[in-house]
Write a protein that holds these residues in place. Structure first.
Motif, PDB file in Angstrom:
ATOM      1  N   LYS A 189      39.075  47.716  39.896  1.00  0.00           N
ATOM      2  CA  LYS A 189      37.880  47.422  39.919  1.00  0.00           C
ATOM      3  C   LYS A 189      36.639  48.356  41.160  1.00  0.00           C
ATOM      4  O   LYS A 189      37.873  48.048  42.220  1.00  0.00           O
ATOM      5  CB  LYS A 189      37.182  45.861  40.389  1.00  0.00           C
ATOM      6  CG  LYS A 189      35.617  46.109  40.826  1.00  0.00           C
ATOM      7  CD  LYS A 189      35.268  44.437  40.910  1.00  0.00           C
ATOM      8  CE  LYS A 189      34.228  44.254  40.923  1.00  0.00           C
ATOM      9  NZ  LYS A 189      33.735  42.628  41.074  1.00  0.00           N
ATOM     10  N   VAL A 190      36.579  49.423  41.296  1.00  0.00           N
ATOM     11  CA  VAL A 190      36.291  50.181  42.608  1.00  0.00           C
ATOM     12  C   VAL A 190      35.022  49.073  43.956  1.00  0.00           C
ATOM     13  O   VAL A 190      34.112  48.986  43.131  1.00  0.00           O
ATOM     14  CB  VAL A 190      35.547  51.484  42.276  1.00  0.00           C
ATOM     15  CG1 VAL A 190      35.290  52.430  43.803  1.00  0.00           C
ATOM     16  CG2 VAL A 190      36.715  52.247  42.110  1.00  0.00           C
ATOM     17  N   ILE A 191      34.756  48.834  44.352  1.00  0.00           N
ATOM     18  CA  ILE A 191      34.356  48.162  45.830  1.00  0.00           C
ATOM     19  C   ILE A 191      34.310  48.762  46.914  1.00  0.00           C
ATOM     20  O   ILE A 191      35.223  49.220  47.479  1.00  0.00           O
ATOM     21  CB  ILE A 191      35.333  46.828  46.176  1.00  0.00           C
ATOM     22  CG1 ILE A 191      35.486  46.008  44.925  1.00  0.00           C
ATOM     23  CG2 ILE A 191      34.251  46.105  47.451  1.00  0.00           C
ATOM     24  CD1 ILE A 191      35.757  44.305  45.274  1.00  0.00           C
ATOM     25  N   GLN A 192      33.147  48.806  47.585  1.00  0.00           N
ATOM     26  CA  GLN A 192      32.455  50.117  48.879  1.00  0.00           C
ATOM     27  C   GLN A 192      32.488  49.022  49.989  1.00  0.00           C
ATOM     28  O   GLN A 192      32.346  48.083  49.606  1.00  0.00           O
ATOM     29  CB  GLN A 192      31.373  50.145  48.344  1.00  0.00           C
ATOM     30  CG  GLN A 192      31.460  51.239  47.573  1.00  0.00           C
ATOM     31  CD  GLN A 192      31.657  52.510  47.217  1.00  0.00           C
ATOM     32  OE1 GLN A 192      31.792  52.994  48.490  1.00  0.00           O
ATOM     33  NE2 GLN A 192      32.151  52.871  46.456  1.00  0.00           N
ATOM     34  N   ALA A 193      33.346  49.536  50.676  1.00  0.00           N
ATOM     35  CA  ALA A 193      33.984  48.030  52.024  1.00  0.00           C
ATOM     36  C   ALA A 193      32.366  48.321  52.614  1.00  0.00           C
ATOM     37  O   ALA A 193      32.044  47.261  53.525  1.00  0.00           O
ATOM     38  CB  ALA A 193      34.326  49.414  52.919  1.00  0.00           C
ATOM     39  N   ILE A 215      40.348  48.682  44.686  1.00  0.00           N
ATOM     40  CA  ILE A 215      40.545  49.942  45.091  1.00  0.00           C
ATOM     41  C   ILE A 215      39.358  49.224  46.085  1.00  0.00           C
ATOM     42  O   ILE A 215      37.900  49.284  45.636  1.00  0.00           O
ATOM     43  CB  ILE A 215      40.800  51.198  44.760  1.00  0.00           C
ATOM     44  CG1 ILE A 215      41.408  50.953  44.058  1.00  0.00           C
ATOM     45  CG2 ILE A 215      40.581  52.061  45.674  1.00  0.00           C
ATOM     46  CD1 ILE A 215      41.579  52.616  43.006  1.00  0.00           C
ATOM     47  N   ILE A 216      39.254  49.603  47.031  1.00  0.00           N
ATOM     48  CA  ILE A 216      38.318  49.308  47.841  1.00  0.00           C
ATOM     49  C   ILE A 216      37.837  50.718  49.094  1.00  0.00           C
ATOM     50  O   ILE A 216      39.050  51.452  49.527  1.00  0.00           O
ATOM     51  CB  ILE A 216      38.448  48.274  49.702  1.00  0.00           C
ATOM     52  CG1 ILE A 216      39.049  47.101  48.497  1.00  0.00           C
ATOM     53  CG2 ILE A 216      37.053  47.919  50.679  1.00  0.00           C
ATOM     54  CD1 ILE A 216      38.741  45.947  49.797  1.00  0.00           C
ATOM     55  N   ARG A 217      36.804  51.097  48.508  1.00  0.00           N
ATOM     56  CA  ARG A 217      36.647  52.881  48.797  1.00  0.00           C
ATOM     57  C   ARG A 217      35.321  52.458  50.490  1.00  0.00           C
ATOM     58  O   ARG A 217      34.644  51.637  50.082  1.00  0.00           O
ATOM     59  CB  ARG A 217      36.311  53.596  48.163  1.00  0.00           C
ATOM     60  CG  ARG A 217      37.010  54.102  47.033  1.00  0.00           C
ATOM     61  CD  ARG A 217      37.258  54.756  46.272  1.00  0.00           C
ATOM     62  NE  ARG A 217      38.359  55.452  45.135  1.00  0.00           N
ATOM     63  CZ  ARG A 217      38.224  55.984  43.877  1.00  0.00           C
ATOM     64  NH1 ARG A 217      36.812  56.460  43.497  1.00  0.00           N
ATOM     65  NH2 ARG A 217      39.233  56.175  42.934  1.00  0.00           N
ATOM     66  N   ILE A 238      41.844  51.567  49.904  1.00  0.00           N
ATOM     67  CA  ILE A 238      43.247  50.982  49.820  1.00  0.00           C
ATOM     68  C   ILE A 238      42.991  50.257  48.537  1.00  0.00           C
ATOM     69  O   ILE A 238      42.048  48.988  48.013  1.00  0.00           O
ATOM     70  CB  ILE A 238      42.381  49.295  51.145  1.00  0.00           C
ATOM     71  CG1 ILE A 238      42.368  50.062  52.447  1.00  0.00           C
ATOM     72  CG2 ILE A 238      43.844  48.379  50.913  1.00  0.00           C
ATOM     73  CD1 ILE A 238      40.501  49.271  52.731  1.00  0.00           C
ATOM     74  N   ALA A 239      44.489  50.053  47.595  1.00  0.00           N
ATOM     75  CA  ALA A 239      44.218  49.157  46.522  1.00  0.00           C
ATOM     76  C   ALA A 239      44.549  48.080  46.620  1.00  0.00           C
ATOM     77  O   ALA A 239      45.414  47.249  47.415  1.00  0.00           O
ATOM     78  CB  ALA A 239      45.762  49.577  45.478  1.00  0.00           C
ATOM     79  N   ILE A 240      44.143  46.867  46.263  1.00  0.00           N
ATOM     80  CA  ILE A 240      44.500  45.543  45.844  1.00  0.00           C
ATOM     81  C   ILE A 240      45.179  45.198  44.952  1.00  0.00           C
ATOM     82  O   ILE A 240      44.676  44.615  43.916  1.00  0.00           O
ATOM     83  CB  ILE A 240      42.986  44.310  46.460  1.00  0.00           C
ATOM     84  CG1 ILE A 240      42.077  45.189  47.723  1.00  0.00           C
ATOM     85  CG2 ILE A 240      43.051  43.442  47.051  1.00  0.00           C
ATOM     86  CD1 ILE A 240      42.836  44.817  49.120  1.00  0.00           C
ATOM     87  N   GLU A 241      46.286  45.421  44.734  1.00  0.00           N
ATOM     88  CA  GLU A 241      47.180  45.760  43.722  1.00  0.00           C
ATOM     89  C   GLU A 241      46.936  44.028  43.262  1.00  0.00           C
ATOM     90  O   GLU A 241      46.768  43.786  41.390  1.00  0.00           O
ATOM     91  CB  GLU A 241      48.887  45.639  43.722  1.00  0.00           C
ATOM     92  CG  GLU A 241      48.461  46.977  44.462  1.00  0.00           C
ATOM     93  CD  GLU A 241      51.353  46.971  44.594  1.00  0.00           C
ATOM     94  OE1 GLU A 241      51.381  46.705  44.119  1.00  0.00           O
ATOM     95  OE2 GLU A 241      51.084  48.129  45.124  1.00  0.00           O
ATOM     96  N   ASP A 242      46.681  42.992  43.667  1.00  0.00           N
ATOM     97  CA  ASP A 242      47.573  41.566  42.318  1.00  0.00           C
ATOM     98  C   ASP A 242      45.595  41.860  41.728  1.00  0.00           C
ATOM     99  O   ASP A 242      45.787  40.616  40.907  1.00  0.00           O
ATOM    100  CB  ASP A 242      46.799  40.749  43.437  1.00  0.00           C
ATOM    101  CG  ASP A 242      47.911  40.332  43.933  1.00  0.00           C
ATOM    102  OD1 ASP A 242      49.327  41.242  43.881  1.00  0.00           O
ATOM    103  OD2 ASP A 242      48.746  39.715  45.297  1.00  0.00           O
ATOM    104  N   ASN A 243      44.299  42.352  42.561  1.00  0.00           N
ATOM    105  CA  ASN A 243      43.216  42.236  41.747  1.00  0.00           C
ATOM    106  C   ASN A 243      42.908  43.448  40.422  1.00  0.00           C
ATOM    107  O   ASN A 243      41.432  43.343  40.686  1.00  0.00           O
ATOM    108  CB  ASN A 243      41.968  41.971  42.890  1.00  0.00           C
ATOM    109  CG  ASN A 243      42.634  40.408  43.550  1.00  0.00           C
ATOM    110  OD1 ASN A 243      43.142  39.232  42.614  1.00  0.00           O
ATOM    111  ND2 ASN A 243      42.688  40.643  44.501  1.00  0.00           N
TER     112      ASN A 243
END
Length: 210
Positions: free
Chosen positions: A3-7, A106-108, A98-103
């Motif tokens: 899942k890609v999340i915008q900062a 990726i925050i971009r 930034i990859a959030i591996e547990d979830n």
């Protein structure tokens, strides 16, 4: 599926949860770097900071975006602090992921202004238009600071909306934590830009000596 999340869409509590990040608010010793004795400025520096304040307040009654904030306030501050010349390398609209591996996330996003020294991120700057509270820059700014490749030394940030200025210090050692300076404002008596410039100069000197 990742899942890609915008900062820019994150709220502060989400940043805290995703990075196991906490605010240090009861330890005055955590963020001493902004509390040093005020730097003695030259007449030239005070003249230009007074001009910056006057110019900005003359525009304040009008609606304008963060690009005007960066042009009228941030650019002269960084130049006077010595952060726009070698060995510091300013980078605008710097892309991060930034990859959030547990979830599986990726925050971009894009950092408004990043000042680099060698392989370190010296200052991360997040700017917003003046109608927004400077605290609204914190989720995005902290997410960007967590993307820094620097893991052993603190990363510093500056959140601004033109009128208000807030310094941040992030330590990434487990568990990651951050501290805030007091709020500086152009609406305060005198000119808080004198102190803001002094802190920027101090942070620059710290990075060069590290």
């Amino acid at each position: 599926m990742v899942k890609v999340i915008q900062a820019g869409d994150l709220e502060l509590h989400e940043v805290h949860e995703k990075f196991n990040l906490s605010l240090v608010w009861s330890d005055d010793q955590f963020f001493l770097e902004w509390q040093r004795e005020p730097t003695t400025l030259t007449d030239y520096e005070r003249y230009w900071l007074d001009q910056v304040k006057a110019d900005y307040l003359s525009l304040f009654a009008h609606r304008f975006n963060e690009e005007v904030v960066k042009l009228s306030v941030l650019a002269p501050l960084l130049s006077l602090a010595g952060l726009t010349r070698f060995p510091f390398i300013p980078s605008a609209e710097h892309q991060i992921g930034i990859a959030i591996e547990d979830n599986d996330e990726i925050i971009r996003g894009k950092i408004d202004m990043l000042v680099l020294h060698e392989q370190l991120w010296a200052i991360v700057i997040e700017a917003k238009r003046h109608q927004l509270n400077v605290a609204e820059t914190l989720p995005q700014g902290l997410a960007y600071m967590m993307a820094s490749p620097n893991t052993e030394k603190p990363t510093f940030g500056l959140a601004i909306n033109g009128t208000e200025f807030l310094f941040l210090k992030l330590v990434k050692q487990d568990p990651p934590r951050y501290g805030l300076s007091r709020l500086f404002s152009l609406f305060n008596p005198g000119n808080d830009l004198y102190i803001v410039l002094g802190v920027l100069k101090h942070l620059k000197d710290m990075v060069q000596l590290a």
